[in-house]
Design an enzyme around this catalytic site. Structure first.
Site, PDB file in Angstrom:
ATOM      1  N   ASP A   1       9.204   3.055   1.741  1.00  0.00           N
ATOM      2  CA  ASP A   1       8.001   3.751   2.194  1.00  0.00           C
ATOM      3  C   ASP A   1       7.841   3.496   3.690  1.00  0.00           C
ATOM      4  O   ASP A   1       7.371   2.439   4.106  1.00  0.00           O
ATOM      5  CB  ASP A   1       6.797   3.223   1.397  1.00  0.00           C
ATOM      6  CG  ASP A   1       5.474   3.848   1.835  1.00  0.00           C
ATOM      7  OD1 ASP A   1       5.406   4.381   2.962  1.00  0.00           O
ATOM      8  OD2 ASP A   1       4.502   3.781   1.058  1.00  0.00           O
TER       9      ASP A   1
ATOM     10  N   PHE B   1       0.855  -1.195   0.000  1.00  0.00           N
ATOM     11  CA  PHE B   1       0.000   0.000   0.000  1.00  0.00           C
ATOM     12  C   PHE B   1       0.887   1.239   0.000  1.00  0.00           C
ATOM     13  O   PHE B   1       1.751   1.391   0.857  1.00  0.00           O
ATOM     14  CB  PHE B   1      -0.907   0.040   1.232  1.00  0.00           C
ATOM     15  CG  PHE B   1      -1.867   1.199   1.225  1.00  0.00           C
ATOM     16  CD1 PHE B   1      -3.152   1.051   0.713  1.00  0.00           C
ATOM     17  CD2 PHE B   1      -1.476   2.450   1.693  1.00  0.00           C
ATOM     18  CE1 PHE B   1      -4.026   2.138   0.672  1.00  0.00           C
ATOM     19  CE2 PHE B   1      -2.343   3.536   1.654  1.00  0.00           C
ATOM     20  CZ  PHE B   1      -3.625   3.371   1.151  1.00  0.00           C
TER      21      PHE B   1
ATOM     22  N   THR C   1       2.448  24.677  -4.604  1.00  0.00           N
ATOM     23  CA  THR C   1       2.274  25.923  -3.849  1.00  0.00           C
ATOM     24  C   THR C   1       2.774  25.798  -2.414  1.00  0.00           C
ATOM     25  O   THR C   1       3.644  26.538  -1.979  1.00  0.00           O
ATOM     26  CB  THR C   1       0.800  26.372  -3.839  1.00  0.00           C
ATOM     27  OG1 THR C   1       0.418  26.692  -5.173  1.00  0.00           O
ATOM     28  CG2 THR C   1       0.603  27.609  -2.970  1.00  0.00           C
TER      29      THR C   1
ATOM     30  N   LYS D   1       2.281  10.179   8.570  1.00  0.00           N
ATOM     31  CA  LYS D   1       1.600   9.656   9.759  1.00  0.00           C
ATOM     32  C   LYS D   1       2.164  10.173  11.092  1.00  0.00           C
ATOM     33  O   LYS D   1       1.935  11.317  11.429  1.00  0.00           O
ATOM     34  CB  LYS D   1       1.594   8.122   9.721  1.00  0.00           C
ATOM     35  CG  LYS D   1       0.671   7.586   8.610  1.00  0.00           C
ATOM     36  CD  LYS D   1       0.349   6.121   8.853  1.00  0.00           C
ATOM     37  CE  LYS D   1      -0.421   5.507   7.711  1.00  0.00           C
ATOM     38  NZ  LYS D   1      -1.858   5.683   7.862  1.00  0.00           N
TER      39      LYS D   1
END
Lengths: 510, 510
Positions: free
Chosen positions: B337, B231, B393, B368
């Site tokens: 990750d 994931f 931005t 997280k």
């Protein structure tokens, strides 16, 4: 709203402390505030108390202190896109400060994303409140564990300003993911229709192909249509709809999605009525042609009310009304990207309110001056048929949602949208005079009647923007040669006068 | 660090007010604090001062008040994925409260994203500080207008805990865009190599094709490889690498990117040594095969140290060392990750520290528990050859970056990573006993030596999680039937005992 704000304003002159900000007589307010509150800044309750009366340019920008700090920063963080190093603590209202003591009138406002001024006292107060601190330190997974008052936060904030006809919201983090979640909603909605409704279960083949990124369900043969010169973000899905500049897109894999030509109008509008109408008709014809014929048919069209990053390209309300009618006719959703145009700068809270649409857009995305992000929608069918199809861990940020609520309250209390419409008219009128005086310097002036969301072209645009700093103004560009004005909603005629004087100095300085 | 924290702890018992939290003797600390600070909560300087001694379950969950609020929320916000409505003001430390007065031990922690407890006093203090308020109300466009102290904020915060060998950072908003910006860096890096270096200019054909989303430069024939059951997020690029469940992916267009099989180990590990080694070898062979043969060749491989959403799937350090060697051999980047595994829960600050890699990963992504997001990298070539290629931005949120700095300070001050390693060992040992006693209820217990990042399978997992609430514990699931434990870093043996008692109650309640 405007009337109420003006009453507040005059009461401020009598009571000074408890009454809210003076919008109509800022200079007096500055002086009063300075005398009375020089010692304890935290007690100030006025926007302009901290605002200087004009810019100060002490050094080249960047000056020596900024240069040293930039060199240090570059060791760990890419600084090649750095425009100006900022001392935010010393920035105030419409003015941005740097570490060398330079203070500029800021009509770029963090790429159009500061709504009501640096160190706004109302936001300062809100940020010190228990609610905001709670949202900051106890960050929820909003889809699984929303706070008990989340409905109230939404209804008194984000949804209080929901565009007409759109009463639901999916919250996100920034403009890119606001658009991408809207795209996901569009794909799921259309495929649900094709399947025959929400009750139809997914097939084994669909579930298997989805896991393999293959057809039928993992590489849908549907697309999102956007417009050439449009900008919708820089993640993989949003970047596939962004058509601003090659540098934004080179080497990043993109989906085979269609783009229609945006009607690039000629100015002054009154001299090109027929040509511009023809350009708009041609663009609409191309949209319809692509809907019917593109090899990957669109389930949605996304459009900015004013193409912002792409060069401040406007189209007429009639164009957008026809686009709404056309998309509805072909069962294609219309997503209005108000990431840059939203929250008041065009003289309406949402720029698409200028259009008098026959029916609302299907989704409206927002970010930037909202200080949070997401998309509004009205049709319950845009909630996917199962939970967890549209989901992520944080789904936004409650602290930022609370900040937006405070921003909305200030905008309403002071009537800032209406005031921005007026100040914009004043500024545009003066710019027309400048453009007559220096036609080569202020070309294709545009944004009449659109608040302060004004732009013009300059053939030496990049130098123009560098020069602007030396005359005390921070301005941004868009597209190839546009100078875009993006003042905050607390920009007044006196600030416009400072800006106009600087612009004339630049024009006469070559 | 651990030694220092223990000293602090004992000094706390003497001085109570000025000394930091007691980690080793919490019960005593609670009682002291309660007596002394009952009146002024804001003066408390201890985590456990607000923490109850155990869970309280007063009503069914949701209770009547929560039910009413959920119905109200559902009018404007999709509540079908709602797990529990929360009163964050009343939540404290390891305990999550709801509007009906229920208070649960929370070992799910907002999908593993609360690092050091609800209403942590150190974070409360930080949130009230001028720096944080400034970051909240004056939100910069970090790429253009960084604050003058941004280098310092990064160096004393995010970069202080940078994985070995990675000294630069690109800041982002959440795990999905952290991964997607890392992917963009990988695509630009590889194409730059193919072109012959940073100095080679883009061709007209490349620029034109990029604008059209077509080859050669707008629909790159490169890919990101990920692992099955992995994931990595839910936006269009990250979702193309996510292979967790069909419901996450159905109907959303995806790129034709390759997936290798993750070595799904059998437990207990000591009974399947050869089979597991063979599974890991087969996975590595498949990775190499896909690198060499997949129709869209990968420029990077992304992997989670422990596949979290996909079911808490572990692999051996040897597997990851080989993956590093293999990717280097083929000039493919390795992205680790650490969105869910990072920030201490595995008993190391970064889970990949468990691997003893021959050289660092090329990029490590985080979010997280960091409360902000982004990716670390070391190789200067991962800065694209031109500015504005990797840009947006906001590029993160300074208020959240400051919060992470405060989190890091608390983790270091109290030695929470080392403590989590120890508490994890304690918890795992007790779970092994439970698994022996109730083998059907606690299957495939895994995460030994990985701090509190522990999971087991239960054949009636969804019911198991619902039952857990009735026994006072909030627990999450992952994959098809895993119960995943994701306590915060302030989870102690006393909390483990409460959790273990609840687990045994569930096991004997069917």
């Amino acid at each position: 709203m405007a009337a109420r704000a003006f009453r507040s304003s005059s009461s401020f002159l009598r009571t000074a402390v408890s009454a809210p900000s003076s919008f109509s007589r800022p200079v007096l307010a500055i002086h009063q505030s300075r005398r009375r509150f020089a010692v304890s800044a935290s007690k100030m309750s006025d926007y302009y108390a901290w605002e200087p009366e004009g810019p100060t340019v002490k050094t080249a920008i960047p000056g020596p202190k900024a240069k040293a700090a930039i060199a240090e920063l570059d060791e760990v963080f890419d600084t090649r896109s750095l425009n100006m190093l900022v001392d935010y603590q010393k920035s105030s209202g419409n003015y941005i400060a740097d570490p060398d003591g330079n203070v500029l009138l800021d009509v770029y406002a963090q790429i159009a994303s500061i709504p009501i001024g640096y160190n706004n006292p109302a936001l300062l107060k809100a940020a010190r409140g228990d609610d905001m601190i709670n949202g900051l330190i106890n960050r929820p997974a909003l889809g699984n564990f929303p706070p008990a008052d989340w409905a109230d936060v939404l209804k008194t904030g984000i949804l209080k300003v929901a565009p007409k006809g759109l009463d639901q919201v999916f919250t996100a983090m920034a403009g890119s993911d606001a658009n991408e979640t809207a795209y996901k909603a569009a794909f799921m909605w259309r495929r649900q229709h094709e399947r025959g409704g929400a009750h139809v279960e997914f097939t084994e083949a669909e579930m298997a192909s989805a896991m393999d990124n293959q057809l039928p369900a993992g590489a849908s043969e549907l697309s999102i249509m956007s417009f050439k010169t449009g900008f919708h973000g820089r993640l993989f899905g949003s970047l596939s709809t962004t058509r601003s500049k090659p540098i934004h897109k080179l080497d990043i894999p993109a989906f085979d999605w269609p783009q229609a030509t945006f009607p690039l109008l000629k100015y002054p509008l009154e001299d090109y009525v027929e040509e511009n109408a023809a350009a708009e008709k041609a663009a609409l014809d191309e949209v319809e042609h692509l809907i019917l014929n593109y090899r990957v048919p669109p389930c949605a069209v996304i459009v900015e009310p004013i193409q912002s990053e792409g060069g401040d390209n406007h189209a007429s309300p009639a164009f957008f009304r026809s686009l709404r009618t056309l998309t509805r006719k072909h069962n294609v959703l219309l997503i209005v990207d108000e990431v840059q145009t939203g929250v008041g700068a065009t003289g309406k809270f949402w720029a698409h309110e200028h259009w008098d649409l026959p029916e609302p857009p299907d989704m409206v995305t927002f970010s930037k001056k909202a200080q949070t992000a997401g998309y509004y929608f009205g049709n319950p069918e845009l909630r996917p048929n199962k939970p967890y199809r549209q989901f992520n861990t944080w789904m936004g940020d409650p602290a930022r949602a609370l900040l937006f609520r405070s921003i909305i309250q200030e905008i309403e209390r002071l009537g800032l949208v209406e005031k921005t419409a007026k100040v914009g008219d004043y500024l545009f009128g003066k710019l027309e005079l400048l453009a007559k005086k220096y036609p080569d310097q202020f070309q294709n002036l545009r944004g009449k009647g659109m608040g302060t969301f004004i732009a013009f072209d300059n053939p030496r645009r990049d130098e123009f923007l560098v020069k602007a700093k030396t005359f005390g103004v921070n301005i941004g560009g868009s597209g190839k040669e546009a100078v875009r004005l993006r003042p905050m909603l607390i920009f007044e005629e006196k600030h416009a006068d400072i800006l106009l004087a600087a612009l004339e100095k630049i024009a006469t300085s070559w």
